[in-house]
Design a protein around this motif. Structure first.
Motif, short mmCIF file in Angstrom:
data_model
loop_
_atom_site.label_atom_id
_atom_site.label_comp_id
_atom_site.label_asym_id
_atom_site.label_seq_id
_atom_site.Cartn_x
_atom_site.Cartn_y
_atom_site.Cartn_z
N LEU A 105 0.87 -1.43 -0.03
CA LEU A 105 0.13 0.11 0.05
C LEU A 105 0.56 1.37 0.06
O LEU A 105 1.88 1.47 0.70
N THR A 106 0.62 2.17 -0.95
CA THR A 106 1.07 3.62 -0.73
C THR A 106 0.22 4.39 -0.39
O THR A 106 -0.80 4.58 -0.93
N THR A 107 0.49 5.34 0.43
CA THR A 107 -0.48 6.12 1.11
C THR A 107 0.12 7.82 1.19
O THR A 107 1.28 7.86 0.84
N TYR A 138 -8.88 -0.38 -5.38
CA TYR A 138 -8.29 0.28 -3.95
C TYR A 138 -7.43 1.61 -4.41
O TYR A 138 -7.56 2.38 -3.26
N ASP A 139 -7.17 1.79 -5.54
CA ASP A 139 -6.35 3.28 -5.88
C ASP A 139 -7.22 4.50 -5.67
O ASP A 139 -8.45 4.50 -6.04
N CYS A 143 -8.70 5.55 3.61
CA CYS A 143 -9.01 4.70 4.85
C CYS A 143 -9.89 5.55 5.83
O CYS A 143 -9.58 6.44 6.49
N CYS A 154 -9.71 0.33 6.00
CA CYS A 154 -9.47 0.74 4.39
C CYS A 154 -10.16 -0.17 3.69
O CYS A 154 -10.61 -1.22 4.01
N VAL A 264 -5.32 5.76 0.14
CA VAL A 264 -4.58 4.81 -0.36
C VAL A 264 -4.33 5.26 -1.94
O VAL A 264 -5.30 5.12 -2.72
N GLN A 265 -2.93 5.65 -2.12
CA GLN A 265 -2.84 6.15 -3.54
C GLN A 265 -2.85 4.83 -4.67
O GLN A 265 -3.30 5.15 -5.74
N LEU A 267 -2.69 0.32 -4.40
CA LEU A 267 -2.32 -0.86 -3.79
C LEU A 267 -2.14 -2.00 -4.76
O LEU A 267 -2.89 -2.10 -5.70
#
Length: 303
Positions: A105-107, A138-139, A143, A154, A264-265, A267
Protein backbone atom coordinates in the motif's frame (compact mmCIF):
# COMPACT_ATOMS: atom_id res chain seq x y z
CA UNK A 1 35.45 -103.07 -46.14
CA UNK A 2 33.80 -101.20 -43.31
CA UNK A 3 30.79 -102.91 -41.86
CA UNK A 4 27.35 -101.34 -41.74
CA UNK A 5 27.75 -100.87 -38.00
CA UNK A 6 30.99 -98.87 -38.48
CA UNK A 7 29.31 -96.58 -41.00
CA UNK A 8 26.44 -95.91 -38.57
CA UNK A 9 28.91 -95.03 -35.85
CA UNK A 10 30.76 -92.60 -38.13
CA UNK A 11 27.50 -90.96 -39.15
CA UNK A 12 26.39 -90.65 -35.51
CA UNK A 13 29.78 -89.17 -34.55
CA UNK A 14 29.60 -86.62 -37.40
CA UNK A 15 26.07 -85.67 -36.36
CA UNK A 16 27.22 -85.19 -32.76
CA UNK A 17 30.15 -83.06 -33.92
CA UNK A 18 27.80 -80.83 -35.93
CA UNK A 19 25.45 -80.45 -32.94
CA UNK A 20 28.35 -79.53 -30.66
CA UNK A 21 29.61 -76.99 -33.20
CA UNK A 22 26.14 -75.41 -33.46
CA UNK A 23 25.84 -75.25 -29.67
CA UNK A 24 29.28 -73.66 -29.36
CA UNK A 25 28.32 -71.07 -32.00
CA UNK A 26 25.05 -70.34 -30.14
CA UNK A 27 26.91 -69.85 -26.85
CA UNK A 28 29.42 -67.50 -28.51
CA UNK A 29 26.58 -65.48 -30.10
CA UNK A 30 24.70 -65.24 -26.77
CA UNK A 31 27.84 -64.04 -25.03
CA UNK A 32 28.40 -61.37 -27.68
CA UNK A 33 24.79 -60.17 -27.27
CA UNK A 34 25.10 -60.12 -23.48
CA UNK A 35 28.37 -58.23 -23.73
CA UNK A 36 26.78 -55.70 -26.09
CA UNK A 37 23.77 -55.22 -23.81
CA UNK A 38 26.04 -54.81 -20.78
CA UNK A 39 28.15 -52.23 -22.59
CA UNK A 40 25.05 -50.32 -23.69
CA UNK A 41 23.62 -50.39 -20.15
CA UNK A 42 26.87 -49.08 -18.72
CA UNK A 43 26.90 -46.33 -21.33
CA UNK A 44 23.31 -45.37 -20.48
CA UNK A 45 24.13 -45.26 -16.76
CA UNK A 46 27.21 -43.12 -17.40
CA UNK A 47 25.23 -40.68 -19.55
CA UNK A 48 22.34 -40.56 -17.04
CA UNK A 49 24.74 -40.03 -14.15
CA UNK A 50 26.48 -37.20 -15.98
CA UNK A 51 23.12 -35.59 -16.82
CA UNK A 52 21.99 -35.88 -13.21
CA UNK A 53 25.23 -34.34 -11.98
CA UNK A 54 24.72 -31.44 -14.40
CA UNK A 55 21.15 -30.90 -13.15
CA UNK A 56 19.32 -32.17 -16.23
CA UNK A 57 16.64 -33.77 -14.04
CA UNK A 58 16.19 -30.77 -11.75
CA UNK A 59 12.74 -29.16 -11.94
CA UNK A 60 11.80 -25.66 -11.07
CA UNK A 61 9.60 -25.63 -7.96
CA UNK A 62 6.02 -24.83 -8.75
CA UNK A 63 3.42 -23.05 -6.66
CA UNK A 64 0.89 -25.46 -5.17
CA UNK A 65 -2.56 -24.66 -6.48
CA UNK A 66 -5.96 -26.17 -5.83
CA UNK A 67 -7.80 -27.55 -8.85
CA UNK A 68 -10.95 -28.14 -6.85
CA UNK A 69 -13.16 -25.23 -5.96
CA UNK A 70 -11.54 -23.40 -3.07
CA UNK A 71 -13.66 -20.26 -2.83
CA UNK A 72 -17.34 -19.51 -3.09
CA UNK A 73 -18.17 -16.01 -4.30
CA UNK A 74 -21.69 -14.92 -3.38
CA UNK A 75 -23.23 -12.24 -5.66
CA UNK A 76 -24.44 -9.08 -3.92
CA UNK A 77 -27.36 -6.92 -4.97
CA UNK A 78 -25.82 -3.75 -6.33
CA UNK A 79 -29.28 -2.27 -6.94
CA UNK A 80 -30.04 -2.49 -3.23
CA UNK A 81 -26.69 -0.97 -2.26
CA UNK A 82 -25.33 1.73 -4.57
CA UNK A 83 -22.04 1.64 -2.67
CA UNK A 84 -21.16 -1.72 -4.24
CA UNK A 85 -19.19 -1.88 -7.50
CA UNK A 86 -19.58 -4.34 -10.36
CA UNK A 87 -16.15 -5.94 -10.65
CA UNK A 88 -16.84 -9.50 -11.79
CA UNK A 89 -15.59 -12.36 -9.63
CA UNK A 90 -12.18 -13.94 -8.98
CA UNK A 91 -11.43 -17.47 -10.13
CA UNK A 92 -12.70 -20.41 -8.06
CA UNK A 93 -10.04 -22.96 -9.03
CA UNK A 94 -6.31 -22.96 -9.65
CA UNK A 95 -5.73 -20.63 -6.70
CA UNK A 96 -2.42 -20.72 -4.79
CA UNK A 97 -2.93 -22.34 -1.41
CA UNK A 98 0.58 -22.40 0.05
CA UNK A 99 3.21 -19.83 0.92
CA UNK A 100 2.63 -16.11 1.01
CA UNK A 101 1.91 -13.25 -1.37
CA UNK A 102 3.20 -9.68 -1.07
CA UNK A 103 0.84 -6.72 -0.97
CA UNK A 104 1.99 -3.09 -0.97
CA UNK A 105 0.00 0.00 0.00
CA UNK A 106 1.21 3.47 -0.85
CA UNK A 107 -0.56 6.22 1.11
CA UNK A 108 -0.37 9.98 1.41
CA UNK A 109 0.90 9.56 4.98
CA UNK A 110 4.38 8.27 4.26
CA UNK A 111 6.38 5.41 2.81
CA UNK A 112 4.88 2.17 1.54
CA UNK A 113 3.27 -0.38 3.83
CA UNK A 114 4.35 -3.93 3.00
CA UNK A 115 2.04 -6.81 3.85
CA UNK A 116 2.50 -10.57 3.62
CA UNK A 117 -0.78 -12.28 2.69
CA UNK A 118 -1.26 -15.79 4.11
CA UNK A 119 -2.17 -18.07 1.19
CA UNK A 120 -2.34 -21.22 3.32
CA UNK A 121 -4.97 -19.95 5.75
CA UNK A 122 -6.68 -17.20 3.75
CA UNK A 123 -6.46 -18.11 0.03
CA UNK A 124 -9.84 -16.58 -0.81
CA UNK A 125 -9.05 -13.23 0.78
CA UNK A 126 -5.75 -13.13 -1.07
CA UNK A 127 -7.45 -14.07 -4.36
CA UNK A 128 -10.10 -11.39 -3.83
CA UNK A 129 -7.62 -8.63 -3.01
CA UNK A 130 -5.43 -9.59 -5.99
CA UNK A 131 -8.51 -9.55 -8.25
CA UNK A 132 -9.60 -6.12 -7.03
CA UNK A 133 -6.08 -4.67 -7.04
CA UNK A 134 -5.71 -5.74 -10.68
CA UNK A 135 -8.67 -3.50 -11.52
CA UNK A 136 -7.38 -0.50 -9.55
CA UNK A 137 -10.30 -0.93 -7.13
CA UNK A 138 -8.32 0.35 -4.12
CA UNK A 139 -6.45 3.15 -5.85
CA UNK A 140 -7.22 6.67 -4.58
CA UNK A 141 -9.60 5.43 -1.89
CA UNK A 142 -9.73 6.61 1.73
CA UNK A 143 -9.02 4.73 4.92
CA UNK A 144 -12.21 6.10 6.39
CA UNK A 145 -11.88 5.01 10.01
CA UNK A 146 -9.39 4.77 12.86
CA UNK A 147 -11.17 2.30 15.07
CA UNK A 148 -11.40 2.15 18.85
CA UNK A 149 -9.93 -1.36 18.57
CA UNK A 150 -6.60 0.12 17.46
CA UNK A 151 -6.79 -0.43 13.71
CA UNK A 152 -6.93 1.58 10.49
CA UNK A 153 -9.91 0.60 8.34
CA UNK A 154 -9.43 0.76 4.57
CA UNK A 155 -10.76 -0.69 1.34
CA UNK A 156 -14.14 1.02 0.90
CA UNK A 157 -14.25 3.30 -2.16
CA UNK A 158 -17.46 4.90 -0.86
CA UNK A 159 -15.88 5.78 2.50
CA UNK A 160 -19.12 4.83 4.26
CA UNK A 161 -18.27 1.40 5.64
CA UNK A 162 -20.98 -0.06 3.38
CA UNK A 163 -19.04 -0.21 0.13
CA UNK A 164 -17.28 -3.07 -1.57
CA UNK A 165 -17.37 -5.35 -4.62
CA UNK A 166 -20.39 -7.03 -6.17
CA UNK A 167 -19.63 -10.31 -4.34
CA UNK A 168 -18.82 -11.52 -0.84
CA UNK A 169 -16.99 -14.53 0.59
CA UNK A 170 -16.91 -16.42 3.86
CA UNK A 171 -14.52 -15.91 6.77
CA UNK A 172 -11.52 -18.21 6.59
CA UNK A 173 -9.20 -17.60 9.53
CA UNK A 174 -10.96 -16.13 12.55
CA UNK A 175 -8.79 -16.57 15.67
CA UNK A 176 -10.16 -18.78 18.44
CA UNK A 177 -11.60 -17.12 21.52
CA UNK A 178 -8.98 -16.73 24.26
CA UNK A 179 -8.99 -19.33 26.99
CA UNK A 180 -10.18 -18.39 30.44
CA UNK A 181 -7.20 -17.10 32.37
CA UNK A 182 -6.38 -19.14 35.51
CA UNK A 183 -5.54 -15.94 37.33
CA UNK A 184 -6.03 -12.22 36.71
CA UNK A 185 -2.28 -11.77 36.36
CA UNK A 186 -1.76 -14.53 33.78
CA UNK A 187 -0.40 -13.22 30.50
CA UNK A 188 -2.53 -13.86 27.43
CA UNK A 189 -1.30 -13.16 23.90
CA UNK A 190 -3.43 -10.57 22.12
CA UNK A 191 -6.11 -11.83 19.77
CA UNK A 192 -4.90 -9.41 17.10
CA UNK A 193 -1.28 -8.39 17.68
CA UNK A 194 0.05 -5.12 16.31
CA UNK A 195 0.71 -5.47 12.59
CA UNK A 196 -2.09 -7.99 11.97
CA UNK A 197 -4.11 -7.50 8.78
CA UNK A 198 -7.70 -8.75 8.90
CA UNK A 199 -10.91 -8.51 6.91
CA UNK A 200 -13.91 -6.64 8.26
CA UNK A 201 -17.44 -6.91 6.96
CA UNK A 202 -20.99 -5.84 7.65
CA UNK A 203 -22.62 -8.23 8.41
CA UNK A 204 -19.80 -10.36 9.81
CA UNK A 205 -18.85 -13.26 7.57
CA UNK A 206 -19.86 -11.53 4.32
CA UNK A 207 -16.38 -10.26 3.48
CA UNK A 208 -15.80 -7.98 0.53
CA UNK A 209 -12.94 -5.51 0.15
CA UNK A 210 -12.57 -3.79 3.52
CA UNK A 211 -9.68 -4.65 5.81
CA UNK A 212 -8.07 -3.59 9.08
CA UNK A 213 -4.41 -2.97 9.83
CA UNK A 214 -3.81 -3.07 13.57
CA UNK A 215 -1.42 -0.47 14.98
CA UNK A 216 -2.02 -1.66 18.56
CA UNK A 217 -2.48 -5.06 20.19
CA UNK A 218 -6.18 -5.87 20.46
CA UNK A 219 -7.74 -8.60 22.60
CA UNK A 220 -11.39 -9.59 22.51
CA UNK A 221 -13.42 -12.46 23.93
CA UNK A 222 -15.41 -12.71 20.68
CA UNK A 223 -13.05 -12.58 17.67
CA UNK A 224 -14.85 -11.71 14.44
CA UNK A 225 -12.17 -10.49 12.04
CA UNK A 226 -10.56 -13.12 9.74
CA UNK A 227 -6.77 -12.77 9.80
CA UNK A 228 -5.34 -12.59 6.26
CA UNK A 229 -1.73 -11.52 6.81
CA UNK A 230 0.73 -9.29 8.62
CA UNK A 231 2.70 -6.12 8.10
CA UNK A 232 6.33 -6.76 7.21
CA UNK A 233 7.41 -3.17 6.60
CA UNK A 234 6.08 0.35 7.15
CA UNK A 235 4.42 -0.32 10.49
CA UNK A 236 5.61 3.13 11.56
CA UNK A 237 3.34 4.60 8.87
CA UNK A 238 0.38 2.64 10.25
CA UNK A 239 1.18 3.88 13.77
CA UNK A 240 1.40 7.45 12.46
CA UNK A 241 -2.05 7.11 10.92
CA UNK A 242 -3.37 5.58 14.12
CA UNK A 243 -2.16 8.62 16.08
CA UNK A 244 -4.22 11.10 14.00
CA UNK A 245 -7.03 12.89 15.88
CA UNK A 246 -10.54 11.71 15.04
CA UNK A 247 -14.04 13.19 14.91
CA UNK A 248 -17.46 11.60 14.74
CA UNK A 249 -18.57 10.11 11.46
CA UNK A 250 -22.12 10.07 10.14
CA UNK A 251 -22.99 7.21 12.50
CA UNK A 252 -21.81 9.17 15.54
CA UNK A 253 -18.67 7.05 16.01
CA UNK A 254 -15.49 8.97 16.78
CA UNK A 255 -13.39 7.22 14.18
CA UNK A 256 -13.10 9.57 11.22
CA UNK A 257 -9.70 11.28 10.75
CA UNK A 258 -10.27 14.89 11.79
CA UNK A 259 -8.11 17.01 9.52
CA UNK A 260 -6.15 14.86 7.08
CA UNK A 261 -7.75 12.36 4.75
CA UNK A 262 -5.86 9.07 4.73
CA UNK A 263 -5.67 8.13 1.06
CA UNK A 264 -4.53 4.81 -0.38
CA UNK A 265 -2.84 6.09 -3.50
CA UNK A 266 -2.21 2.58 -4.80
CA UNK A 267 -2.50 -1.03 -3.69
CA UNK A 268 -0.63 -3.75 -5.56
CA UNK A 269 -0.35 -7.51 -5.11
CA UNK A 270 2.73 -9.40 -6.30
CA UNK A 271 3.31 -12.97 -7.36
CA UNK A 272 2.84 -15.71 -4.75
CA UNK A 273 5.99 -16.87 -2.99
CA UNK A 274 6.92 -20.56 -2.98
CA UNK A 275 8.44 -20.62 0.49
CA UNK A 276 5.91 -20.33 3.32
CA UNK A 277 8.69 -19.18 5.63
CA UNK A 278 9.00 -15.46 6.09
CA UNK A 279 11.70 -13.75 4.03
CA UNK A 280 14.35 -11.54 5.54
CA UNK A 281 12.58 -8.81 7.46
CA UNK A 282 12.33 -5.78 5.13
CA UNK A 283 11.17 -3.49 7.91
CA UNK A 284 12.87 -0.10 7.51
CA UNK A 285 15.06 1.30 10.23
CA UNK A 286 13.03 2.78 13.04
CA UNK A 287 10.05 0.51 12.30
CA UNK A 288 8.85 -2.09 14.74
CA UNK A 289 9.42 -5.54 13.27
CA UNK A 290 6.49 -7.99 13.22
CA UNK A 291 8.47 -10.50 15.27
CA UNK A 292 9.19 -7.93 17.95
CA UNK A 293 5.56 -6.87 17.88
CA UNK A 294 4.41 -10.44 18.46
CA UNK A 295 2.55 -10.70 15.16
CA UNK A 296 1.91 -14.44 14.77
CA UNK A 297 1.66 -16.54 11.72
CA UNK A 298 -2.05 -16.76 10.92
CA UNK A 299 -3.68 -19.61 12.81
CA UNK A 300 -5.61 -22.48 11.31
CA UNK A 301 -9.02 -21.58 9.99
CA UNK A 302 -11.77 -21.38 12.52
CA UNK A 303 -14.30 -19.53 10.47
Amino acid sequence: MASSRDRQRKLARAKLDRQMARRAATVRRRRRIQAGVGTALILVLVVAGSAWALGAFDREPTQDTANDEVCLWTPQNTDGNPNLRQVGQPATTGLPVTGTQPMTLTTNQGGPISVELDLANAPCAAASIAHLAGQGFYDNTKCHAITADGAVRCGDPSGTGLGGPSYSFYSENVPPAPEASPSPSADQPPTYPKGTVAMISNPPGANGSQFLIFFEDFTTAEPAFPVIGRVTGGLDVVEKIGALPTVENEAGEKVKPENDDVVVQSLTVGEPGLDPASPADPTPAGTSSPAASGVPEASASAG
